[in-house]
Design an enzyme around this catalytic site. Structure first.
Site, PDB file in Angstrom:
ATOM      1  N   ASP A 136       0.848  -1.194   0.000  1.00  0.00           N
ATOM      2  CA  ASP A 136       0.000   0.000   0.000  1.00  0.00           C
ATOM      3  C   ASP A 136       0.886   1.247   0.000  1.00  0.00           C
ATOM      4  OD1 ASP A 136      -2.305   1.654   0.279  1.00  0.00           O
ATOM      5  OD2 ASP A 136      -3.316   0.083   1.403  1.00  0.00           O
TER       6      ASP A 136
ATOM      7  N   ASP B 244      -5.836   2.477  -7.147  1.00  0.00           N
ATOM      8  CA  ASP B 244      -6.781   2.857  -6.098  1.00  0.00           C
ATOM      9  C   ASP B 244      -7.318   4.265  -6.350  1.00  0.00           C
ATOM     10  OD1 ASP B 244      -8.255   2.452  -3.836  1.00  0.00           O
ATOM     11  OD2 ASP B 244      -6.612   2.719  -2.422  1.00  0.00           O
TER      12      ASP B 244
ATOM     13  N   GLU C  35     -12.157   6.292  -9.022  1.00  0.00           N
ATOM     14  CA  GLU C  35     -13.522   6.676  -9.431  1.00  0.00           C
ATOM     15  C   GLU C  35     -13.569   7.919 -10.341  1.00  0.00           C
ATOM     16  OE1 GLU C  35     -13.260   4.174  -6.107  1.00  0.00           O
ATOM     17  OE2 GLU C  35     -12.642   6.261  -6.137  1.00  0.00           O
TER      18      GLU C  35
ATOM     19  N   GLU D  31     -11.912   9.382  -6.713  1.00  0.00           N
ATOM     20  CA  GLU D  31     -12.589   9.533  -5.429  1.00  0.00           C
ATOM     21  C   GLU D  31     -13.089  10.963  -5.227  1.00  0.00           C
ATOM     22  OE1 GLU D  31     -10.987   9.224  -1.026  1.00  0.00           O
ATOM     23  OE2 GLU D  31     -11.540   7.253  -1.809  1.00  0.00           O
TER      24      GLU D  31
ATOM     25  N   ARG E 247     -10.663  -0.453  -8.556  1.00  0.00           N
ATOM     26  CA  ARG E 247     -11.973  -0.486  -7.911  1.00  0.00           C
ATOM     27  C   ARG E 247     -13.028   0.311  -8.662  1.00  0.00           C
ATOM     28  NH1 ARG E 247     -11.404   2.981  -2.208  1.00  0.00           N
ATOM     29  NH2 ARG E 247     -11.770   5.031  -3.110  1.00  0.00           N
TER      30      ARG E 247
ATOM     31  N   ASP F 250     -13.962  -0.554   0.333  1.00  0.00           N
ATOM     32  CA  ASP F 250     -13.636  -0.508   1.755  1.00  0.00           C
ATOM     33  C   ASP F 250     -14.813  -0.982   2.606  1.00  0.00           C
ATOM     34  OD1 ASP F 250     -11.196   0.504   1.010  1.00  0.00           O
ATOM     35  OD2 ASP F 250     -11.758   2.590   1.340  1.00  0.00           O
TER      36      ASP F 250
ATOM     37  N   HIS G  67      -7.287  -8.343   3.270  1.00  0.00           N
ATOM     38  CA  HIS G  67      -6.753  -6.977   3.294  1.00  0.00           C
ATOM     39  C   HIS G  67      -7.557  -6.165   4.294  1.00  0.00           C
ATOM     40  CE1 HIS G  67      -4.801  -3.342   1.818  1.00  0.00           C
ATOM     41  NE2 HIS G  67      -5.976  -2.763   1.700  1.00  0.00           N
TER      42      HIS G  67
END
Length: 813
Positions: free
Chosen positions: A294, A407, A410, A412, A458, A475, A535
């Site tokens: 990560d 990660d 989107e 985000e 994701r 998440d 995870h």
């Protein structure tokens, strides 16, 4: 205090008012002419035109256009789709009939609208059809009473989404549990119980109204974007899905190590911690194939460093040697990356100078604040942005990185006034992750054509699977409510081409104390889902090796089973790459005539032959399992079940896993990493039953790493069949393919025939009678032979299979 009108109510009301005006205008929409060109049909009507383009077997794209209405390119349609045989046009009684395979578009001239038939059966019809106002555009369709609608991407709403109004805007939902109407990966597509699939090829912010505002109207609305939709038909749901992925693209076969066990947490802070974790897996005798790093790989803190995308040498002083040492142990390194470059990061000035960032309205880099700091966003839609981003990835690949974890894609946080190379944020938001994955996949395969990419993300769009995207469900809360929707999420995504959708095993968010039962149940389920990746936030270890002995002992058996099942699981991956068939399959694939199965979201098929029902509540002694018909055997003890329901007893060591009558389940022996995979010693568990007098299966094998191995002929398929006859059983074994590097020259096969009620008189392989052995020890020590285990009612047969076809006969006394 609850407001009288919520924002969503206001938007729905505004949309309805706009549509009322539009419907009045469309009363005059009539046919004016048509022509065929480049294998497509274009029809002119009073306020625009529409082009119908064959997309391959029983699939059509319908693209409406009007002067002055901005269009964007299709993100959903694959360039390499099959287009033959093409469509035919006829004209009859005020209608144009455009036939493509089993799908026909019937174009009514006055008033203008299109309906769709499969053969003579009506599937779907435009109601007022296409609409466009100054602020909204989309389509309206008529729904039939009782029709169920599945899909829409990641949602926790139940399998049937009819009656819901679904936001189409990829958005994080941190710590979700049993209810979520909007999540990381929305998809503007539905699968109908009438066996059609409807996809809106529009990446803009919008809404999918599935009979929520008007009971029998399906309405797609978007603030901008492409005014096109795709209709796909099929005679069965597997065929429907195959026709769909022919349009949007097939998922390439991942490397075999993608099906192994991952070590992952938020996160490993140093090289020393990574090495110690890997050593712990070895000490505790747990197989391992990958380590996921990560954000601490590029900075010591959560905030302030995103965008560095270079090793923090204080924590990781020798990353190339570390990755090489891990690779020597058969362990692959996966790095997290994000599309955000913080203004405090080491690369900010470099990104600005490289013109890599999305713009503000003044033409400078767009900056905004979010959780990790003040940031810009890489413009993956621009050539400069793609080139800059790829240069970083390429350097890391040369260092030894094996896979990518994308990660926050989107994205985000994505302010509406962000300017991208092809449009504003709200026009392309839902295609950002898709285009990011495309960049990684295409650039990596261009430079390293022999490698199979691993790209976990994701968020994406319809068709992202063709770029090797492996989604996870975000998440999720680390509680029972987080485990409960995971089957629904994976099944819904699998219906739309995303067969590798999986969860953070054990749950990610929260959880102040360790719940051993929850953790064990989640990781047991994980054996029968596409990617095995525990995870979580690090205050409770996500890795099973750091938990108590009871937990370790139970989960060691399950993870080793995951590896023993590699022949079965890898074959599922191969089938997905050819036909789009998901690894996790809904029960209605098995029995399409039972409408109740469309609502089942707690039980599923793992491939063709396993039926799995995860334990999702604490302290249960039995689980009620829905059966889709047929006869099934408990995988752990051979108990037989039939009918439409089974009450399966469980303890902490077991979850309900049933095997279909007539199935062959292939397994290998224990291995420490998928690099050591070999089917030289192969076990085949065959489940005999009178209800399955004839059955056949196969397993697919290649070297596990060469790209396009099947197309190159570098594979082997091992075919098995069984025929139940009055005097016993006959098995046939044959192979196909040119073979691959490392393929066994011959195999020792142990055939276990379950549910067999008598010892044989003769077991014959080819023309040779095998010795009939007495006792388990004698059988285990023998190179070949047969032994009847009376108490278990199993007949075990051991023999050698070289490359030639082989027949094995079991003759009763």
């Amino acid at each position: 205090m609850t407001p009288i009108f919520s924002c969503q109510h206001f938007l729905a009301l505004a949309a309805t008012l706009c549509l009322c005006i539009q419907v009045l205008a469309q009363e005059q929409r009539n046919y004016q002419g048509h022509w065929e060109s480049d294998g497509a049909l274009t029809v002119q009507f009073t306020d625009g035109e529409v082009t119908l383009t064959p997309m391959g077997p029983s699939a059509l794209e319908i693209h409406y256009r009007r002067d002055g209405l901005k269009q964007l390119p299709s993100f959903a349609i694959a360039a390499d789709r099959k287009t033959e045989p093409g469509a035919t046009l006829s004209e009859d009684d005020g209608k144009l009939i455009y036939r493509n395979g089993s799908l026909s578009a019937v174009i009514h001239k006055a008033p203008f609208h299109i309906e769709y038939l499969r053969g003579q059966e009506r599937l779907l019809s435009e109601e007022s059809g296409f609409f466009a106002t100054d602020t909204l555009r989309g389509f309206r369709f008529a729904l039939t009473p009782g029709e169920k609608l599945l899909g829409g991407g990641e949602r926790v709403l139940g399998m049937d989404r009819r009656g819901q109004r679904l936001p189409l805007y990829n958005r994080a939902h941190y710590g979700y549990t049993t209810q979520s109407p909007q999540m990381y990966f929305s998809l503007p597509a539905v699968v109908s119980s009438n066996k059609y699939l409807l996809l809106f090829d529009n990446s803009a912010t919008g809404t999918l109204d599935l009979g929520a505002s008007e009971k029998n109207i399906l309405q797609f609305e978007a603030v901008a974007g492409r005014t096109a939709y795709i209709v796909v038909a099929g005679d069965t749901y597997p065929q429907l899905l195959e026709n769909y992925v022919n349009v949007t693209g097939r998922q390439p076969l991942p490397p075999r190590w993608a099906l192994g066990n991952f070590a992952s947490r938020f996160g490993y802070h140093s090289e020393a911690e990574v090495r110690a974790t890997v050593d712990k897996f070895s000490e505790e005798n747990f197989p391992l194939d990958a380590v996921v790093l990560d954000l601490y790989w590029f900075g010591p803190d959560i905030k302030g460093h995103m965008g560095n995308l270079a090793w923090d040498k204080k924590a990781f002083p020798a990353p190339e040697k570390m990755m090489a040492d891990l690779k020597a142990q058969g362990i692959n390194t996966i790095l997290v990356t994000e599309p955000f470059v913080l203004s405090t990061s080491a690369r900010w000035q470099e990104a600005v100078a490289g013109n890599a960032l999305a713009k503000n309205l003044a033409g400078g880099p767009k900056r905004f604040d979010f959780y990790f700091g003040n940031t810009g966003l890489i413009d993956v839609f621009s050539k400069d942005g793609r080139d800059w981003f790829w240069n970083i990835y390429d350097g890391l690949l040369e260092q030894g990185v094996s896979g990518w974890w994308g990660d926050l894609g989107e994205p985000e946080v994505h302010p509406a006034d962000t300017v991208h190379a092809i449009g504003m944020a709200d026009e392309i938001h839902n295609a950002f992750g898709h285009t990011w994955a495309q960049l990684l996949y295409e650039r990596q395969t261009e430079k390293y054509p022999e490698r199979r990419p691993f790209i976990m993300m994701r968020a994406g769009f319809a068709g992202s699977q063709r770029y090797g995207m492996i989604p996870w469900t975000g998440d999720v809360a680390r509680e029972w409510g987080g485990l409960q929707p995971q089957v629904e999420l994976a099944l819904g995504m699998g219906l739309l081409g995303f067969g590798y959708t999986h969860s953070d095993l054990g749950g990610f968010a929260g959880g102040e104390t360790f719940d051993r039962e929850l953790y064990i149940r989640w990781l047991q389920y994980g054996v029968f889902q596409p990617v095995y990746r525990p995870h979580a936030q690090e205050h409770i270890p996500s890795e099973p090796v750091f938990h108590d002995r009871r937990t370790r002992d139970i989960l060691r058996k399950y993870i080793k089973l995951r590896y023993r099942l590699l022949p079965y699981n890898y074959t599922l991956a191969f089938e997905n790459s050819r036909t789009g068939m998901p690894l996790m399959r809904p029960l209605f694939f098995e029995n399409e005539n039972d409408p109740s199965l469309f609502d089942i979201n707690d039980t599923y098929l793992w491939g063709k032959d396993f039926l799995v029902a995860p334990v999702v509540e604490a302290d249960v002694a039995t689980v009620a399992v829905t059966l889709p018909g047929g006869t099934w055997f408990d995988y752990w003890n051979d108990t037989r079940y039939s009918g439409d329901r089974a009450l399966v007893p469980v303890d902490l060591d077991t979850i309900p896993v049933l095997v279909r009558a007539g199935a062959f389940i292939p397994t290998i022996g224990d291995i420490n990493t998928s690099r050591d995979y070999s089917s030289k010693s192969l076990t085949l568990d065959y489940y005999a039953h009178a209800s399955a007098p004839v059955s056949s299966r196969y397993i697919y094998e290649d070297d596990g790493k060469t790209a396009n191995a099947f197309a190159q002929g570098k594979f082997e398929k091992l075919h098995f069949s069984a025929h139940r006859i009055a005097g016993g059983l006959t098995f046939s074994f044959k192979r196909e393919g040119d073979g691959y590097t490392g393929m066994p020259a011959s195999r020792t096969v142990t055939l276990k025939i379950h549910n067999w009620q008598q010892a044989p008189a003769v077991v014959e392989v080819g023309t040779v009678n095998l010795p009939l052995l007495q006792g388990e020890q004698a059988f285990n020590q023998a190179e070949r032979g047969a032994w009847y285990h009376k108490r278990a009612q199993q007949l075990l047969v051991k023999f050698d299979w070289h490359r030639a076809p082989l027949t094995l006969r079991v003759k009763n006394p």
